[in-house]
Design a protein around this motif. Structure first.
Motif, PDB file in Angstrom:
ATOM      1  N   GLY B  28      -1.846   4.983   6.833  1.00 23.39           N
ATOM      2  CA  GLY B  28      -1.544   6.381   6.548  1.00 23.39           C
ATOM      3  C   GLY B  28      -2.278   6.873   5.327  1.00 23.39           C
ATOM      4  O   GLY B  28      -3.233   6.238   4.854  1.00 23.39           O
ATOM      5  N   GLY B  29      -1.817   8.007   4.828  1.00 25.94           N
ATOM      6  CA  GLY B  29      -2.428   8.585   3.646  1.00 25.94           C
ATOM      7  C   GLY B  29      -1.395   9.322   2.820  1.00 25.94           C
ATOM      8  O   GLY B  29      -0.301   9.629   3.295  1.00 25.94           O
ATOM      9  N   GLN B  30      -1.757   9.555   1.556  1.00 25.36           N
ATOM     10  CA  GLN B  30      -0.871  10.321   0.690  1.00 25.36           C
ATOM     11  C   GLN B  30      -1.691  11.347  -0.060  1.00 25.36           C
ATOM     12  O   GLN B  30      -2.808  11.072  -0.507  1.00 25.36           O
ATOM     13  CB  GLN B  30      -0.143   9.403  -0.291  1.00 25.36           C
ATOM     14  N   GLY B  34       2.166  14.719  -2.986  1.00 24.96           N
ATOM     15  CA  GLY B  34       3.285  13.853  -2.634  1.00 24.96           C
ATOM     16  C   GLY B  34       3.481  13.692  -1.138  1.00 24.96           C
ATOM     17  O   GLY B  34       4.212  12.808  -0.690  1.00 24.96           O
ATOM     18  N   TYR B  35       2.833  14.540  -0.343  1.00 24.29           N
ATOM     19  CA  TYR B  35       3.016  14.487   1.108  1.00 24.29           C
ATOM     20  C   TYR B  35       2.388  13.214   1.694  1.00 24.29           C
ATOM     21  O   TYR B  35       1.234  12.890   1.391  1.00 24.29           O
ATOM     22  CB  TYR B  35       2.393  15.731   1.756  1.00 24.29           C
ATOM     23  N   VAL B  36       3.182  12.496   2.490  1.00 27.54           N
ATOM     24  CA  VAL B  36       2.724  11.252   3.124  1.00 27.54           C
ATOM     25  C   VAL B  36       2.513  11.528   4.608  1.00 27.54           C
ATOM     26  O   VAL B  36       3.355  12.151   5.252  1.00 27.54           O
ATOM     27  CB  VAL B  36       3.765  10.129   2.939  1.00 27.54           C
ATOM     28  N   PHE B  37       1.388  11.064   5.127  1.00 25.82           N
ATOM     29  CA  PHE B  37       1.083  11.380   6.527  1.00 25.82           C
ATOM     30  C   PHE B  37       0.499  10.180   7.250  1.00 25.82           C
ATOM     31  O   PHE B  37       0.073   9.195   6.641  1.00 25.82           O
ATOM     32  CB  PHE B  37       0.121  12.576   6.602  1.00 25.82           C
ATOM     33  N   ASP B  92      10.598   4.827   7.330  1.00 22.96           N
ATOM     34  CA  ASP B  92      11.207   4.826   5.990  1.00 22.96           C
ATOM     35  C   ASP B  92      10.265   5.472   4.975  1.00 22.96           C
ATOM     36  O   ASP B  92      10.698   6.043   3.979  1.00 22.96           O
ATOM     37  CB  ASP B  92      11.525   3.390   5.551  1.00 22.96           C
ATOM     38  N   ASP B  93       8.966   5.378   5.243  1.00 24.47           N
ATOM     39  CA  ASP B  93       7.981   5.932   4.313  1.00 24.47           C
ATOM     40  C   ASP B  93       7.739   7.425   4.508  1.00 24.47           C
ATOM     41  O   ASP B  93       6.892   8.009   3.819  1.00 24.47           O
ATOM     42  CB  ASP B  93       6.659   5.161   4.440  1.00 24.47           C
ATOM     43  N   GLY B  94       8.386   8.060   5.485  1.00 19.85           N
ATOM     44  CA  GLY B  94       8.283   9.511   5.613  1.00 19.85           C
ATOM     45  C   GLY B  94       7.908  10.063   6.975  1.00 19.85           C
ATOM     46  O   GLY B  94       8.696  10.790   7.588  1.00 19.85           O
TER      47      GLY B  94
END
Ligand SMILES: [Zn+2]
Lengths: 381, 139
Positions: B28-30, B34-37, B92-94
């Motif tokens: 993924g990426g951040q 703060g947005y995690v995708f 859990d990570d978003g």
């Protein structure tokens, strides 16, 4: 938005027409579209040269399919534009026609939707996903069905009642693709598609056409259109998807914010709505959307359905046309057909499907991608 | 040396425990905001529109909670013969992701704790085993 449609001059629907939605056939799209346009012109009692601008909604016909159709109405040189916005193509075309007339650019404009069931082409974004090739729209909505059932303790049978109601409405609609009443047993016993969804809980994508003509007060006067049959468009809102918290379905959240804006624009409350045509491509959607529009708190949709509150003659008739499940969903025409149904209801011309004392109507569409369009219309009676 | 190959090595990779030893990780990426995708992309942040240096790759755990499941009975694509089960998992990570449930997973329903592992899906051209990611009920 700097301005809303209601800030501009009044715009009215003055003519509506269809070619019946049907299973794929050999009939060329040109015949489908022309039938709908000619019916709308006849309904408005105007001739083709009165139409100053045309918006052609189509998702599956390829580039610039409108001119080869419109040329058979006679040569006028009026402008023409094609609109593709997934399932909301027709709603978007209608909105643009309304904006053009309300803005004073034209006095009479046409929105026509026409489509054949051709393969859907999606562009490659260059971003890969885990298993997108395994998740088609009916599986997206099967997941939502499972989520809704778990969250609100609703049963598969409860949710399937949407299809029973909408087939009952469609059975009274000569333009519907499916015109047969179905029992709950028939709905549940049909072919399993995905999750709890059976084929009679899914829209049958077919072909067809729908057309509406919109006009200003000046257009109505100039062409001697009967003002008593003109239905005013009191709100038009389009929105696109934002990021919502995990576990919040974007379909419902997007509908909530779009409907809220439309109700504010029309200065109406959810309880004022008499008829709603909404995007019930799959049964669970109808429950999500009536809750998002604000007819009842989240999770109470099933109770309204069971109480008959959503029937023709109930508190608010939902999808009196039969909706996407029974009337059908030929893509380009669908949103325009909804406007046609609301117009008939508010004129009191819906025959067997007439919802008594219908005065305020709403049309709602979502399109994959994702966009949402909501229109509110009001009759004079 | 493993002869295992990943079907989509651009969006997930072997976990620290080796090829089939532990849960794989999602690539993924951040964003600086703060947005995690998921998956990682460099086009721009869906939340704030930042791009370039604002976006950094990060590994996401496959641990999460099931939001929904559906057994697919009809599917036109012959590369995915039905029936199979699709799950929607809030990581859990978003991010919320959707993928296929492992065939040998215990039955799942909303609220179930989930994880993922790599399962053989076919043999590659030079005889190697091709692995793809499947979600499964966490024990
Ligand atoms: Zn950002």
């Amino acid at each position: 938005m700097v301005r809303t449609l209601s800030d501009l001059r009044p715009v009215y629907v003055v003519g509506v027409g269809w070619h019946r939605y049907q299973n794929p056939s050999e009939t060329p799209y040109v015949s489908l579209g022309l039938a709908a346009i000619r019916e709308a012109l006849t309904d408005a009692k105007i001739e083709w040269p009165a139409v100053e601008s045309s918006y052609v909604a189509t998702a599956l016909l390829g580039m610039a399919a409108g001119r080869p159709m419109l040329r058979h109405l006679g040569t006028t040189g009026a402008p023409l534009v094609h609109i593709e916005n997934a399932s909301a193509s027709g709603s978007t075309a209608f909105r643009q026609a309304c904006i053009e007339v309300a803005g004073g650019i034209s006095d009479v404009a046409l929105a026509v939707g026409v489509d054949k069931r051709n393969p859907v082409q999606r562009s490659n974004t260059g971003i890969d996903h885990l298993a997108d090739d395994a998740i088609v729209p009916f599986t997206h909505f099967a997941l939502l069905t499972n989520e809704y059932a778990a969250r609100y303790n609703a049963s598969v049978e409860d949710i399937a009642l949407v299809a029973v109601k909408n087939h009952r409405n469609g059975a009274k609609n000569p333009n519907a693709q499916r015109q047969q009443e179905r029992t709950l047993q028939e709905v549940l016993g049909g072919k399993k598609v995905s999750g709890a969804l059976t084929s009679l809980q899914c829209t049958p994508i077919g072909e067809g056409a729908a057309a509406v003509i919109v006009a200003s007060d000046e257009g109505i006067r100039r062409y001697g259109i009967n003002p008593d049959r003109a239905i005013r468009v009191t709100a038009s809102v389009g929105r696109s998807e934002r990021i919502y918290p995990p576990g919040v379905g974007f379909d419902a959240a997007l509908t909530r914010e779009t409907a809220e804006l439309a109700l504010a624009e029309a200065k109406r409350q959810p309880k004022d709505l008499d008829v709603i045509e909404l995007h019930d491509a799959f049964t669970v959607e109808e429950l999500h959307y009536i809750e998002s529009i604000g007819l009842c708190p989240e999770g109470d949709g099933v109770q309204m359905l069971k109480d008959g509150a959503l029937d023709i003659g109930g508190r608010c008739a939902i999808n009196p046309s039969g909706g996407l499940i029974a009337m059908g969903h030929p893509i380009g025409p669908t949103g325009i057909g909804q406007i046609g149904e609301i117009t008939k209801q508010l004129r009191g011309e819906a025959g067997e499907r007439q919802h008594p004392h219908a005065r305020v109507g709403m049309a709602h569409m979502v399109g994959v991608g994702a966009v949402c369009y909501v229109h509110i219309m009001e009759g004079r009676r | 040396m493993s002869t295992d190959k990943l079907l989509k090595s651009n969006i997930y990779s072997f976990g620290s425990g080796g090829p089939r030893g532990s849960a794989p990780v999602l690539l993924g990426g951040q964003c600086r905001c703060g947005y995690v995708f998921f998956p990682m992309q460099a086009y721009g942040c869906e939340q704030c529109g930042n791009h370039g240096d604002a976006l950094t790759p990060c590994e996401l755990s496959t641990g999460g909670t099931l939001l929904a499941e559906a057994v697919v009975h009809l599917h036109a694509d012959k590369n995915r013969p039905a029936p199979f089960t699709i799950v929607k998992v809030a990581l859990d990570d978003g991010p919320v992701v959707r993928s296929v449930l492992a065939e040998d997973s215990a039955a799942v329903s909303p609220g179930q704790r989930m994880t993922a592992r790599l399962v053989p899906v076919r043999s590659g051209e030079s005889g190697e085993t091709v692995l793809d990611l499947r979600f499964t009920a966490a024990i």
